[in-house]
Scaffold this motif. Structure first.
Motif, PDB file in Angstrom:
ATOM      1  N   GLN A  49    -103.202   5.864 -41.221  1.00  0.00           N
ATOM      2  CA  GLN A  49    -102.063   6.771 -41.067  1.00  0.00           C
ATOM      3  C   GLN A  49    -102.238   7.689 -39.864  1.00  0.00           C
ATOM      4  N   ASN A  60     -95.625  11.155 -38.516  1.00  0.00           N
ATOM      5  CA  ASN A  60     -96.112  12.443 -39.021  1.00  0.00           C
ATOM      6  C   ASN A  60     -95.094  13.123 -39.919  1.00  0.00           C
ATOM      7  N   SER A  63     -93.242  12.409 -45.898  1.00  0.00           N
ATOM      8  CA  SER A  63     -93.533  13.452 -46.878  1.00  0.00           C
ATOM      9  C   SER A  63     -94.921  13.258 -47.478  1.00  0.00           C
ATOM     10  N   THR A  64     -95.414  14.293 -48.125  1.00  0.00           N
ATOM     11  CA  THR A  64     -96.712  14.216 -48.798  1.00  0.00           C
ATOM     12  C   THR A  64     -96.685  13.158 -49.893  1.00  0.00           C
ATOM     13  N   ARG A  67     -96.958   9.869 -48.165  1.00  0.00           N
ATOM     14  CA  ARG A  67     -98.283   9.688 -47.572  1.00  0.00           C
ATOM     15  C   ARG A  67     -99.318   9.248 -48.610  1.00  0.00           C
ATOM     16  N   TYR A  68     -99.353   9.953 -49.733  1.00  0.00           N
ATOM     17  CA  TYR A  68    -100.368   9.648 -50.734  1.00  0.00           C
ATOM     18  C   TYR A  68     -99.879   8.656 -51.778  1.00  0.00           C
ATOM     19  N   ASP A 115     -86.673  12.529 -50.255  1.00  0.00           N
ATOM     20  CA  ASP A 115     -87.527  13.589 -49.713  1.00  0.00           C
ATOM     21  C   ASP A 115     -87.425  13.735 -48.199  1.00  0.00           C
TER      22      ASP A 115
END
Length: 286
Positions: A49, A60, A63-64, A67-68, A115
């Protein structure tokens, strides 16, 4: 160039620790194998990433949860491919991976849409590529480790070791042969690699693995030689693929988790490609 003792010592100590951790994870049991490559999975995802974000700044903006969530969703493949070999009490990791995978398949697209103010389809594409490149590859490696019975002499123990030892041997032999007689660059992506070193590494890898197969009797010499060749060739392409990503990102190493040796992707880039082709061979031939 003057010899740098400090750099050599750092690289040597890191290499020793790396080999010890790898051997414990590979040889102890199926749980240690699963935990080892789960760590590799998440480490490789973090680096992937970051690399993508360097040459595609819009990544970048994910969203969080994206990402996770994509990391955990990809990890579901590793859980699913444990083939009912690993259980916590009566709960099989395969079932956990299946149902968690279903949940993430439904929820992640909704999260990405809700999101984000602007949905970049490229971001979703790079995340899907990551799932295939990292999660599916390591999931298939777990599948190879758990496909057959947990017998020390079984294929479930032998094939993953064969892949990893083939890659280690190929890297070493290709470097030695290339240093001695290498003249013709293999690719602009990785100028230090030569055709002579690459071909020499593949041939010597096949020879060494065949010798090991002859003396250990764990697998036929023919299958060992073919899989060693597949691993060496596919592993070379895996190394070039990661080198291309790093060049696009403008970095030398994918990470710094291993001082003097780079990151997770630097250490396991060959494995990610080789595993897929070895799995195909094992699925249709063995």
């Amino acid at each position: 160039m003057a010899f740098n003792w400090q750099t050599f010592r750092t690289r040597a100590l890191t290499a020793i620790v790396f080999v010890i951790v790898m051997l414990v994870g590979l040889l102890w049991n199926q749980w240690s194998f699963f935990i080892l490559f789960s760590i590799v999975h998440f480490g490789a995802w973090v680096e992937y990433q970051k690399l993508v974000a360097k040459f595609k700044p819009q990544y970048n903006k994910i969203s969080t949860l994206h990402r996770y969530g994509i990391m955990i969703g990809g990890w579901c493949l590793l859980l699913f491919f444990t083939n009912y070999s690993l259980k916590v009490s009566t709960l099989a990791l395969t079932d956990v991976g299946f149902w968690m995978g279903i949940i993430f398949m439904v929820s992640l697209p909704l999260i990405m849409l809700i999101d984000s103010r602007i949905v970049f389809l490229g971001n979703i594409l790079y995340s899907i590529v990551g799932v295939i490149y990292i999660s599916l590859s390591l999931g298939l490696l777990i599948e190879l480790r758990t496909h057959w019975s947990e017998d020390a002499a079984s294929l479930s123990f032998t094939i993953p070791l064969l892949i990893i030892f083939s890659l280690w041997i190929n890297d070493t032999m290709a470097y030695i042969v290339g240093s001695v007689i290498g003249k013709t660059p293999l690719s602009k992506i990785s100028p230090k690699k030569t055709w002579e070193g690459t071909i020499g590494g593949i041939i010597l890898t096949i020879a060494v693995i065949c010798l090991i197969a002859y003396f250990t009797k764990r697998i036929s010499i023919a299958n060992a030689g073919i899989m060693a060749g597949i691993a060496a060739i596919a592993g070379t392409f895996g190394d070039l693929f990661e080198s291309k990503i790093k060049r696009m990102a403008g970095v030398k190493d994918s990470g710094s988790i291993m001082p003097g040796h780079g990151g997770f992707l630097d250490r396991f880039d060959s494995l990610l490609f080789a595993t897929v082709f070895i799995w195909l061979y094992a699925a249709f031939v063995l």
